[in-house]
Write a protein that holds these residues in place. Structure first.
Motif, PDB file in Angstrom:
ATOM      1  N   GLU A   1       0.830  -1.213   0.000  1.00 42.55           N
ATOM      2  CA  GLU A   1       0.000   0.000   0.000  1.00 42.55           C
ATOM      3  C   GLU A   1       0.859   1.255   0.000  1.00 42.55           C
ATOM      4  N   VAL A   2       1.973   1.205   0.709  1.00 42.50           N
ATOM      5  CA  VAL A   2       2.900   2.342   0.714  1.00 42.50           C
ATOM      6  C   VAL A   2       3.409   2.609  -0.700  1.00 42.50           C
ATOM      7  N   MET A   3       3.817   1.558  -1.396  1.00 42.36           N
ATOM      8  CA  MET A   3       4.326   1.721  -2.757  1.00 42.36           C
ATOM      9  C   MET A   3       3.254   2.278  -3.685  1.00 42.36           C
ATOM     10  N   GLN A   4       2.020   1.862  -3.485  1.00 44.44           N
ATOM     11  CA  GLN A   4       0.931   2.389  -4.303  1.00 44.44           C
ATOM     12  C   GLN A   4       0.725   3.873  -4.047  1.00 44.44           C
ATOM     13  N   MET A   5       0.902   4.289  -2.801  1.00 47.35           N
ATOM     14  CA  MET A   5       0.756   5.708  -2.454  1.00 47.35           C
ATOM     15  C   MET A   5       1.785   6.572  -3.171  1.00 47.35           C
ATOM     16  N   TYR A   6       2.999   6.036  -3.359  1.00 46.21           N
ATOM     17  CA  TYR A   6       4.027   6.801  -4.060  1.00 46.21           C
ATOM     18  C   TYR A   6       3.613   7.086  -5.500  1.00 46.21           C
ATOM     19  N   CYS A   7       2.817   6.205  -6.078  1.00 45.92           N
ATOM     20  CA  CYS A   7       2.368   6.392  -7.467  1.00 45.92           C
ATOM     21  C   CYS A   7       1.251   7.420  -7.571  1.00 45.92           C
ATOM     22  N   GLN A   8       0.647   7.771  -6.442  1.00 48.32           N
ATOM     23  CA  GLN A   8      -0.514   8.654  -6.444  1.00 48.32           C
ATOM     24  C   GLN A   8      -0.271   9.976  -5.728  1.00 48.32           C
ATOM     25  N   SER A   9       0.804  10.059  -4.923  1.00 53.26           N
ATOM     26  CA  SER A   9       0.994  11.211  -4.046  1.00 53.26           C
ATOM     27  C   SER A   9       2.413  11.767  -4.144  1.00 53.26           C
ATOM     28  N   VAL A  10       2.554  12.994  -3.714  1.00 53.50           N
ATOM     29  CA  VAL A  10       3.866  13.618  -3.565  1.00 53.50           C
ATOM     30  C   VAL A  10       4.411  13.223  -2.200  1.00 53.50           C
ATOM     31  N   LEU A  11       5.642  12.734  -2.163  1.00 48.07           N
ATOM     32  CA  LEU A  11       6.257  12.388  -0.886  1.00 48.07           C
ATOM     33  C   LEU A  11       6.799  13.646  -0.216  1.00 48.07           C
ATOM     34  N   VAL A  12       6.352  13.894   1.006  1.00 47.09           N
ATOM     35  CA  VAL A  12       6.929  14.953   1.830  1.00 47.09           C
ATOM     36  C   VAL A  12       7.679  14.269   2.961  1.00 47.09           C
ATOM     37  N   PHE A  13       8.954  14.614   3.120  1.00 46.11           N
ATOM     38  CA  PHE A  13       9.799  13.906   4.081  1.00 46.11           C
ATOM     39  C   PHE A  13      10.547  14.913   4.962  1.00 46.11           C
ATOM     40  N   PRO A  14       9.882  15.406   6.027  1.00 50.56           N
ATOM     41  CA  PRO A  14      10.502  16.416   6.889  1.00 50.56           C
ATOM     42  C   PRO A  14      11.431  15.858   7.961  1.00 50.56           C
ATOM     43  N   SER A  15      11.589  14.541   8.035  1.00 52.84           N
ATOM     44  CA  SER A  15      12.458  13.937   9.043  1.00 52.84           C
ATOM     45  C   SER A  15      13.868  14.508   8.941  1.00 52.84           C
ATOM     46  N   TYR A  16      14.472  14.825  10.100  1.00 51.94           N
ATOM     47  CA  TYR A  16      15.816  15.392  10.069  1.00 51.94           C
ATOM     48  C   TYR A  16      16.866  14.452  10.650  1.00 51.94           C
ATOM     49  N   ILE A  17      16.454  13.256  11.077  1.00 56.31           N
ATOM     50  CA  ILE A  17      17.409  12.250  11.528  1.00 56.31           C
ATOM     51  C   ILE A  17      17.068  10.920  10.881  1.00 56.31           C
ATOM     52  N   GLU A  18      17.946  10.447  10.036  1.00 53.26           N
ATOM     53  CA  GLU A  18      17.806   9.155   9.379  1.00 53.26           C
ATOM     54  C   GLU A  18      19.208   8.646   9.068  1.00 53.26           C
ATOM     55  N   THR A  19      19.338   7.329   9.006  1.00 56.56           N
ATOM     56  CA  THR A  19      20.570   6.768   8.484  1.00 56.56           C
ATOM     57  C   THR A  19      20.509   6.715   6.966  1.00 56.56           C
ATOM     58  N   TYR A  20      19.354   6.311   6.461  1.00 56.22           N
ATOM     59  CA  TYR A  20      19.182   6.176   5.015  1.00 56.22           C
ATOM     60  C   TYR A  20      17.947   6.922   4.512  1.00 56.22           C
ATOM     61  N   GLY A  21      16.798   6.671   5.092  1.00 49.16           N
ATOM     62  CA  GLY A  21      15.571   7.304   4.599  1.00 49.16           C
ATOM     63  C   GLY A  21      14.991   6.529   3.443  1.00 49.16           C
ATOM     64  N   LEU A  22      14.562   5.292   3.709  1.00 44.30           N
ATOM     65  CA  LEU A  22      14.105   4.392   2.652  1.00 44.30           C
ATOM     66  C   LEU A  22      12.968   4.969   1.800  1.00 44.30           C
ATOM     67  N   PRO A  23      11.981   5.687   2.374  1.00 47.96           N
ATOM     68  CA  PRO A  23      10.917   6.239   1.528  1.00 47.96           C
ATOM     69  C   PRO A  23      11.429   7.116   0.394  1.00 47.96           C
ATOM     70  N   LEU A  24      12.551   7.788   0.604  1.00 48.65           N
ATOM     71  CA  LEU A  24      13.117   8.627  -0.458  1.00 48.65           C
ATOM     72  C   LEU A  24      13.491   7.783  -1.667  1.00 48.65           C
TER      73      LEU A  24
ATOM     74  N   SER B   1      11.362   7.610  -5.304  1.00 50.36           N
ATOM     75  CA  SER B   1      12.089   7.965  -6.532  1.00 50.36           C
ATOM     76  C   SER B   1      11.935   6.877  -7.593  1.00 50.36           C
ATOM     77  N   LEU B   2      11.838   5.629  -7.167  1.00 50.00           N
ATOM     78  CA  LEU B   2      11.650   4.537  -8.120  1.00 50.00           C
ATOM     79  C   LEU B   2      10.298   4.629  -8.821  1.00 50.00           C
ATOM     80  N   CYS B   3       9.339   5.276  -8.151  1.00 52.33           N
ATOM     81  CA  CYS B   3       8.009   5.464  -8.729  1.00 52.33           C
ATOM     82  C   CYS B   3       7.882   6.792  -9.465  1.00 52.33           C
ATOM     83  N   GLY B   4       8.967   7.561  -9.514  1.00 54.42           N
ATOM     84  CA  GLY B   4       8.936   8.835 -10.221  1.00 54.42           C
ATOM     85  C   GLY B   4       8.160   9.925  -9.524  1.00 54.42           C
ATOM     86  N   ALA B   5       7.898   9.759  -8.239  1.00 55.21           N
ATOM     87  CA  ALA B   5       7.094  10.745  -7.508  1.00 55.21           C
ATOM     88  C   ALA B   5       7.907  11.996  -7.191  1.00 55.21           C
ATOM     89  N   PRO B   6       7.281  13.168  -7.221  1.00 54.84           N
ATOM     90  CA  PRO B   6       7.954  14.361  -6.708  1.00 54.84           C
ATOM     91  C   PRO B   6       8.257  14.172  -5.226  1.00 54.84           C
TER      92      PRO B   6
END
Length: 335
Positions: A255-278, A282-287
């Motif tokens: 469901e998360v992957m489907q959301m990337y195809c329909q929505s703009v990802l906003v990622f305000p987190s300021y502490i991550e090692t990697y940040g997998l949603p980013l 990007s693989l889904c071409g989302a802004p």
């Protein structure tokens, strides 16, 4: 070779994703045998991976310490282990076997420091567990990290040579359900994150409040949490903008992957090692609109469809959200 793998810490979120990824890699590595110790995740033993489950580890910190100090070493001795691989940032204590650490906890290496009164748990991670993590880094034969920024942070904090650290981005098999289309976008912004303080939901909610105060009403923010679980600082603002917020709660990865195809990802987190949603978005071409942090700039370095904002600047974030509205309008005019 017989390898003991310790990951009784992993339960959900990114740690569970990492565990499942390594489990798949271990299963394919038929040249070695693995003894994999977990707590709650349900993984099946294979021809070369013996999964041992210890759910009681999650009862308390004392149970976790008992496992690491006593049970783990009993297993290492009983199964005549050759090497130890810890997926939970720290060494298995009291064993002389050569050890590799997968280090994915960035809190001890962050410039942002939490006070004991502000966030007791994060203070403990930075000042108590963080010391154990740094000690482990000094003693480990090899360290695996996910990003170059994390490698440099470990080198600087632990004062160890860089050749002992391998940068290995998460090796994930991600099924891409489709591609984002701006002309079909329904002005939805998606933020898949747990409700931790540094995930910074407050800045996103303030940006939504700014848009609302400007008379912009046709948008939705989708959160994978509940209203009740958000940090206390969010309570007043979320009440004001609640008609723009959809609380999805916990949803599946599909469901998360489907959301990337329909929505703009906003990622305000300021502490991550990697940040997998980013990476996934990007693989889904989302802004992607992300906080301007070392991890986000590294992951999105070659991705064109991105915008950055200062992590705590809700006004700057609101302007970036508006910019997407303008692009949407222009796309519709071209139809």
């Amino acid at each position: 070779m017989r390898i003991f793998v310790n990951d009784v810490a992993a339960e959900n979120s990114g740690a569970l994703t990492i565990l499942e990824s390594f489990y798949e890699q271990f299963s394919k590595d038929t040249g070695n045998d693995y003894i994999l110790c977990v707590s709650l995740p349900r993984l099946q033993s294979t021809s070369n991976v013996t999964v041992m489950t210890f759910p009681w580890v999650k009862k308390s910190w004392l149970h976790r310490v008992w496992f690491d100090m006593v049970i783990a070493n009993r297993i290492i001795a009983k199964h005549e282990i050759d090497e130890v691989f810890s997926l939970q940032n720290v060494l298995v204590p009291l064993t002389r076997k050569p050890q590799t650490i997968y280090m994915h906890q960035s809190l001890p290496f962050e410039d942002k420091r939490f006070s004991l009164f502000e966030a007791p748990l994060f203070w403990v991670y930075q000042n108590v567990i963080g010391q154990i993590i740094v000690f482990s880094a000094k003693r480990a034969r090899k360290i695996i990290v996910q990003t170059n920024w994390m490698k440099e942070a470990v080198i600087n904090r632990a004062k160890i040579p860089g050749e002992r650290i391998e940068v290995r981005p998460p090796d994930l098999e991600i099924k891409i359900p489709g591609q984002f289309s701006l002309k079909d976008w329904q002005r939805t912004f998606f933020y898949p994150a747990t409700p931790l303080v540094y995930k910074n939901h407050i800045t996103l909610l303030k940006a939504a409040q700014i848009l609302r105060n400007q008379g912009i009403r046709d948008f939705k923010v989708l959160l994978t949490t509940t209203k009740q679980s958000l940090p206390r600082e969010c309570e007043k603002i979320v009440d004001e903008v609640e008609d723009h917020i959809t609380f999805l709660g916990s949803i599946s990865h599909e469901e998360v992957m489907q959301m990337y195809c329909q929505s703009v990802l906003v990622f305000p987190s300021y502490i991550e090692t990697y940040g997998l949603p980013l990476k996934e978005a990007s693989l889904c071409g989302a802004p992607i609109i992300a906080a301007d942090r070392p991890f986000s700039k590294e992951i999105l370095e070659n991705y064109p469809n991105k915008l950055f904002f200062s992590a705590m600047d809700s006004h700057m974030l609101a302007k970036q959200l508006e910019l997407l509205f303008d692009k949407k309008s222009k796309a519709e005019v071209r139809l």
